[in-house]
Design a protein around this motif. Structure first.
Motif, short mmCIF file in Angstrom:
data_model
loop_
_atom_site.label_atom_id
_atom_site.label_comp_id
_atom_site.label_asym_id
_atom_site.label_seq_id
_atom_site.Cartn_x
_atom_site.Cartn_y
_atom_site.Cartn_z
N VAL A 1 37.13 8.02 -31.17
CA VAL A 1 36.31 7.48 -32.25
C VAL A 1 37.24 6.82 -33.26
O VAL A 1 38.31 7.37 -33.58
N GLY A 2 36.85 5.66 -33.75
CA GLY A 2 37.65 4.98 -34.76
C GLY A 2 37.13 5.28 -36.15
O GLY A 2 35.91 5.41 -36.36
N LEU A 3 38.03 5.42 -37.11
CA LEU A 3 37.65 5.62 -38.51
C LEU A 3 38.30 4.53 -39.35
O LEU A 3 39.52 4.45 -39.43
N LEU A 4 37.48 3.68 -39.93
CA LEU A 4 37.95 2.57 -40.77
C LEU A 4 37.77 2.92 -42.24
O LEU A 4 36.72 3.44 -42.63
N THR A 5 38.77 2.61 -43.06
CA THR A 5 38.65 2.90 -44.49
C THR A 5 39.44 1.89 -45.30
O THR A 5 40.42 1.32 -44.82
N ASN A 6 39.01 1.68 -46.55
CA ASN A 6 39.79 0.89 -47.50
C ASN A 6 40.35 1.78 -48.60
O ASN A 6 40.89 1.30 -49.60
N ASP A 7 40.22 3.09 -48.41
CA ASP A 7 40.73 4.06 -49.39
C ASP A 7 42.19 4.36 -49.05
O ASP A 7 42.51 5.37 -48.42
N THR A 8 43.09 3.47 -49.46
CA THR A 8 44.49 3.59 -49.07
C THR A 8 45.15 4.83 -49.66
O THR A 8 46.07 5.39 -49.07
N TYR A 9 44.68 5.27 -50.82
CA TYR A 9 45.26 6.46 -51.44
C TYR A 9 44.84 7.73 -50.68
O TYR A 9 45.55 8.73 -50.67
N GLY A 10 43.66 7.68 -50.07
CA GLY A 10 43.20 8.81 -49.27
C GLY A 10 42.47 9.89 -50.04
O GLY A 10 42.12 10.93 -49.47
N ASP B 1 36.69 20.12 -30.74
CA ASP B 1 36.21 21.00 -29.68
C ASP B 1 35.44 20.25 -28.60
O ASP B 1 35.17 20.80 -27.53
N GLU B 2 35.08 19.01 -28.90
CA GLU B 2 34.40 18.17 -27.91
C GLU B 2 35.39 17.31 -27.14
O GLU B 2 34.98 16.48 -26.32
N GLY B 3 36.68 17.49 -27.43
CA GLY B 3 37.70 16.72 -26.74
C GLY B 3 37.78 15.27 -27.18
O GLY B 3 38.29 14.41 -26.46
N VAL B 4 37.30 14.99 -28.39
CA VAL B 4 37.27 13.62 -28.89
C VAL B 4 38.39 13.43 -29.92
O VAL B 4 38.54 14.23 -30.84
N SER B 5 39.17 12.37 -29.77
CA SER B 5 40.25 12.04 -30.70
C SER B 5 39.77 11.01 -31.71
O SER B 5 38.90 10.19 -31.42
N VAL B 6 40.35 11.07 -32.91
CA VAL B 6 39.97 10.16 -34.00
C VAL B 6 41.17 9.30 -34.39
O VAL B 6 42.26 9.83 -34.61
N PHE B 7 40.96 7.98 -34.46
CA PHE B 7 42.01 7.07 -34.87
C PHE B 7 41.67 6.49 -36.24
O PHE B 7 40.64 5.85 -36.40
N LEU B 8 42.54 6.74 -37.21
CA LEU B 8 42.33 6.27 -38.58
C LEU B 8 43.06 4.95 -38.79
O LEU B 8 44.25 4.83 -38.51
N MET C 1 40.15 -1.51 -32.08
CA MET C 1 39.30 -0.38 -31.70
C MET C 1 38.36 -0.75 -30.56
O MET C 1 38.16 0.02 -29.62
N LEU C 2 37.80 -1.95 -30.64
CA LEU C 2 36.88 -2.39 -29.59
C LEU C 2 37.64 -2.61 -28.28
O LEU C 2 37.11 -2.32 -27.20
N ASP C 3 38.87 -3.11 -28.36
CA ASP C 3 39.68 -3.29 -27.16
C ASP C 3 39.97 -1.95 -26.49
O ASP C 3 40.07 -1.86 -25.26
N LYS C 4 40.13 -0.91 -27.30
CA LYS C 4 40.38 0.43 -26.77
C LYS C 4 39.10 1.11 -26.32
O LYS C 4 39.12 2.25 -25.84
N VAL D 1 36.49 2.37 -28.01
CA VAL D 1 36.11 3.61 -28.70
C VAL D 1 34.63 3.86 -28.49
O VAL D 1 33.84 2.93 -28.29
N ASP D 2 34.24 5.14 -28.54
CA ASP D 2 32.83 5.50 -28.33
C ASP D 2 31.99 5.24 -29.57
O ASP D 2 30.76 5.20 -29.48
N GLY D 3 32.63 5.11 -30.71
CA GLY D 3 31.91 4.87 -31.96
C GLY D 3 32.88 4.66 -33.09
O GLY D 3 34.09 4.89 -32.96
N ILE D 4 32.36 4.21 -34.22
CA ILE D 4 33.17 3.95 -35.40
C ILE D 4 32.54 4.60 -36.62
O ILE D 4 31.32 4.52 -36.81
#
Length: 335
Positions: A67-76, A92-99, A116-119, A121-124
């Motif tokens: 799953v991809g996670l997109l953000t503009n919150d650079t400070y976090g 626990d579902e075996g799903v990895s998240v890419f920030l 993300m689309l090239d990879k 991902v199952d969702g964003i």
């Protein structure tokens, strides 16, 4: 079996006394078998340290378990707790998240989205730093589902936000319950939806006697607001509800400089429950927690459901905030 050699599904099947097909179904939660058989296979897999081959799993299920996670919150400040919640929900579902941080750069946003689309991902999950501003990248019409968390979204999207009004209402009711009668709200710019929602809830509780001062989201504004209030020829507040923890920190520092005791003379409540800041304030700051980690967990649950083909009702879902009481208005400890 040699040390370091990869455990195969056939090894699990042999140890569990079942066929490879049965072992595969037991570990995938599919097929018909007795609960005892399924549990035995799962136990053996755990004992052997079996890890399913990600590529084979993806081919079978037609999912990449990413799953991809997109953000503009650079400070976090807002994204990191959301990210932690998403990861908790999906690990626990075996799903990895890419920030991917896209700042406020549309071109960078497009680069990360395309990657993300090239990879495949199952969702964003789209998340930001305020609920009334969209990320600078168009996420409409994508071949994968999108969930929005703590950011503005299209009307037909699934969106998660913290219930600012409910949190503000609880903070104000707490101050009233302490016996405070002259309560002021010092908050951020009125151009922010969050500031307007919190101020609206403040006025609901306090009515005509509730006074709101709008300024910046900063400690400096907290100092300036106290200077204004203490220079006025009117009754000084005995309770202050702040629009965020930074303002509250400035308010408490300014009160201390004037010899005003917190909480005996003035009770102070912040918003965000930024724990590093709240715990370091003297005295420790009572604050409204937006429960961003819980919001992240819900976003993870929803994106998983959508990626599995389930239908969800679009619209904004507000998750409750909670008041964390510390010494600045009645708490006995810093926790």
């Amino acid at each position: 079996m040699a040390v370091g050699e990869r455990i195969r599904l056939s090894d699990v099947a042999l140890r569990a006394g079942v066929s490879v097909a049965t072992a595969s179904k037991a570990l995938n939660g599919t097929g018909r078998m007795t609960p005892e058989t399924r549990q035995r296979v799962q136990r053996v897999a755990d004992e052997l340290g079996f890890r399913p081959n990600a590529m084979a799993r993806a081919l079978i299920s037609r999912r990449t378990f990413t799953v991809g996670l997109l953000t503009n919150d650079t400070y976090g400040r807002f994204t990191l707790p959301v990210m932690a919640g998403v990861s908790e929900a999906l690990v626990d579902e075996g799903v990895s998240v890419f920030l991917c941080s896209i700042e406020d750069d549309p071109a960078l946003g497009r680069v990360h989205l395309d990657a993300m689309l090239d990879k495949q991902v199952d969702g964003i999950i789209s998340t930001g730093k305020r609920i009334d501003k969209r990320l600078p990248v168009d996420l409409s019409g994508l071949p994968v589902p999108v969930v929005y968390a703590f950011t503005q979204a299209p009307d037909d999207a699934v969106t998660l936000v913290s219930d600012d009004a409910q949190g503000a209402r609880e903070a104000c009711q707490w101050l009233v319950g302490l016996g405070r009668t002259n309560i002021v709200h010092i908050t951020g710019p009125e151009t922010f939806v969050s500031a307007r929602d919190r101020a609206g809830a403040f006025r609901e509780v306090l009515g005509e006697r509730g006074r709101v001062l709008h300024g910046e989201w900063s400690e400096t504004w907290g100092h300036q607001a106290i200077a204004r209030l203490w220079d006025e020829k009117r009754a000084r507040p005995d309770g202050i509800f702040c629009g965020n923890d930074q303002i509250a920190r400035g308010v408490i520092d300014a009160l201390r400089e004037r010899g005003v005791q917190v909480p005996s003379d003035v009770s102070v409540v912040g918003f965000d429950n930024w724990e590093i800041l709240a715990a370091a304030t003297r005295p420790p700051l009572t604050s409204v927690d937006m429960n961003l980690k819980a919001l992240g967990r819900e976003a993870g649950r929803l994106i998983l459901a959508l990626s599995e083909g389930k239908q969800l009702e679009p619209g904004i879902r507000k998750l409750p905030c909670s008041l964390v009481v510390r010494q600045s208005c009645g708490g006995l400890t810093a926790d």
